[in-house]
Design a protein around this motif. Structure first.
Motif, short mmCIF file in Angstrom:
data_model
loop_
_atom_site.label_atom_id
_atom_site.label_comp_id
_atom_site.label_asym_id
_atom_site.label_seq_id
_atom_site.Cartn_x
_atom_site.Cartn_y
_atom_site.Cartn_z
N ARG A 91 -9.36 -0.04 -5.49
CA ARG A 91 -8.25 -0.10 -4.75
C ARG A 91 -8.37 -0.76 -3.37
NH1 ARG A 91 -7.87 5.16 -4.85
NH2 ARG A 91 -9.14 5.62 -3.07
N GLU A 92 -9.50 -0.53 -2.88
CA GLU A 92 -9.74 -1.37 -1.64
C GLU A 92 -9.63 -2.96 -1.94
OE1 GLU A 92 -13.60 -0.23 -0.04
OE2 GLU A 92 -13.12 1.70 0.49
N ILE A 93 -10.42 -3.36 -3.01
CA ILE A 93 -10.14 -4.82 -3.28
C ILE A 93 -8.44 -5.31 -3.59
CG2 ILE A 93 -10.46 -6.52 -4.93
CD1 ILE A 93 -13.03 -5.20 -5.81
N ARG A 94 -7.73 -4.40 -4.01
CA ARG A 94 -6.29 -4.75 -4.13
C ARG A 94 -5.88 -5.02 -2.71
NH1 ARG A 94 -6.73 -1.07 -8.75
NH2 ARG A 94 -5.62 0.56 -7.15
N GLN A 95 -6.29 -3.92 -1.98
CA GLN A 95 -5.56 -3.67 -0.53
C GLN A 95 -5.99 -5.15 0.22
OE1 GLN A 95 -6.98 0.07 0.77
NE2 GLN A 95 -5.14 1.15 -0.32
N ARG A 96 -7.32 -5.38 0.06
CA ARG A 96 -7.74 -6.67 0.68
C ARG A 96 -6.80 -7.95 0.44
NH1 ARG A 96 -13.59 -6.15 3.40
NH2 ARG A 96 -13.59 -3.88 3.83
N ILE A 97 -6.31 -7.94 -0.73
CA ILE A 97 -5.78 -9.14 -1.07
C ILE A 97 -4.15 -9.07 -0.96
CG2 ILE A 97 -7.44 -10.08 -2.62
CD1 ILE A 97 -5.80 -8.75 -5.14
N GLY A 98 -3.87 -7.78 -0.33
CA GLY A 98 -2.51 -7.59 0.12
C GLY A 98 -1.44 -6.74 -1.06
N GLU A 99 -2.17 -6.19 -1.81
CA GLU A 99 -1.64 -5.41 -2.80
C GLU A 99 -1.91 -3.72 -2.56
OE1 GLU A 99 -2.98 -6.60 -6.58
OE2 GLU A 99 -2.08 -8.63 -6.39
N ASP A 100 -0.89 -2.97 -3.22
CA ASP A 100 -1.18 -1.46 -3.22
C ASP A 100 -1.23 -1.03 -1.37
OD1 ASP A 100 -1.24 1.15 -4.16
OD2 ASP A 100 -3.23 0.98 -4.95
N LEU A 101 -0.44 -1.36 -0.86
CA LEU A 101 -0.19 -1.08 0.47
C LEU A 101 0.99 0.09 0.81
CD1 LEU A 101 -0.69 -4.52 2.02
CD2 LEU A 101 -2.23 -2.98 1.79
N LEU A 106 -0.01 3.98 9.04
CA LEU A 106 -0.36 3.13 10.13
C LEU A 106 -1.76 3.06 10.51
CD1 LEU A 106 0.97 1.02 11.97
CD2 LEU A 106 1.55 3.26 13.68
N ASP A 107 -2.43 4.19 10.61
CA ASP A 107 -3.88 4.06 11.05
C ASP A 107 -4.34 3.32 9.86
OD1 ASP A 107 -3.39 5.34 13.40
OD2 ASP A 107 -3.69 7.54 12.46
N GLU A 108 -4.21 3.75 8.81
CA GLU A 108 -4.93 3.04 7.47
C GLU A 108 -4.87 1.60 7.51
OE1 GLU A 108 -5.07 6.91 4.35
OE2 GLU A 108 -3.60 5.43 4.22
N LEU A 109 -3.68 1.45 7.85
CA LEU A 109 -3.35 -0.20 7.96
C LEU A 109 -4.12 -0.97 9.08
CD1 LEU A 109 0.68 -0.11 7.17
CD2 LEU A 109 -1.31 -1.24 5.77
N ASN A 110 -3.95 -0.30 10.30
CA ASN A 110 -4.69 -0.60 11.18
C ASN A 110 -6.20 -0.86 10.86
OD1 ASN A 110 -2.47 -1.14 13.01
ND2 ASN A 110 -2.81 1.26 13.72
N GLY A 111 -6.94 0.33 10.21
CA GLY A 111 -8.08 0.12 9.84
C GLY A 111 -8.28 -0.87 8.99
#
Length: 214
Positions: A91-101, A106-111
């Motif tokens: 999940r972290e890998i997908r989020q770092r390439i702009g997926e599964d957001l 908001l705090d999680e996005l800032n982090g």
């Protein structure tokens, strides 16, 4: 004291294994013997007609117990934890390439943004380090090539000078002869007849003493 205990253990261990072998041969018994010394060294004996697993299976059947249940449950729990870690990493890998957001606050996005900025900084520093290393390597290669080129030029010049000197030495005899000839000619005396000598007017010959130096 420790050495004495080791010697005693070794003797008793050999005695027990010998008895287990006797039970196997004389009584046709199935024996499985497992021992650990106080230092953790492992020793075992199993009758040739069976295996340790068969002994355990027969033991469980006879006593109607499951020796592996606790171990199996522990393995299942460990597997569940590993799956959770794996899913989190994915999940972290997908989020770092702009997926599964979509499910992030908001705090999680800032982090996540801060993590990506820190990662970009590390990557950029590594890139600059690689570029610097490659640049220094290429500079060393250029300096080495320049040094090799300079040595080749010097070698060619040296061989050219040696060749010219060798040609001069080969023609030295002819050169000396020419110089000597030129000097000899310049030192010759010019002879002429005296204009008032009577032989010039009477068609007669002349004697050597009639020659005069000019």
């Amino acid at each position: 004291w420790g050495t004495n205990r080791q010697v005693t253990y070794s003797k008793r261990r050999n005695g027990i294994i010998k008895k287990a072998q006797e039970l196997t041969v004389l009584c046709d018994a199935k024996v499985s013997l497992i021992m650990f010394s106080n230092t953790g060294k492992f020793h075992e004996y199993t009758s040739p007609t069976t295996t340790t697993k068969k002994i355990f299976d027969q033991y469980q059947t006879t006593l109607d117990i499951d020796l592996w249940k606790t171990h199996y449950e522990r393995m299942q729990e460990n597997l569940r934890k590993l799956k959770e870690i794996n899913n989190k990493l994915r999940r972290e890998i997908r989020q770092r390439i702009g997926e599964d957001l979509n499910d992030l606050s908001l705090d999680e996005l800032n982090g996540l943004e801060q993590k990506m900025a820190a990662s970009a900084t590390i990557i950029r520093e590594r890139k600059y380090h690689v570029i610097k290393t490659q640049t220094e390597t290429y500079r060393k290669k250029v300096r080495n090539l320049e040094e090799i080129y300079g040595n080749l030029i010097l070698e060619v010049q040296t061989k050219s000078e040696d060749l010219q000197y060798g040609t001069l030495v080969d023609n030295e005899g002819e050169y000396d002869s020419a110089i000597a000839f030129a000097n000899g000619v310049s030192n010759l005396y010019a002879f002429r007849l005296h204009p008032s000598h009577p032989n010039l007017h009477h068609g007669g010959g002349f004697e050597p003493h009639d020659l005069r130096l000019a």
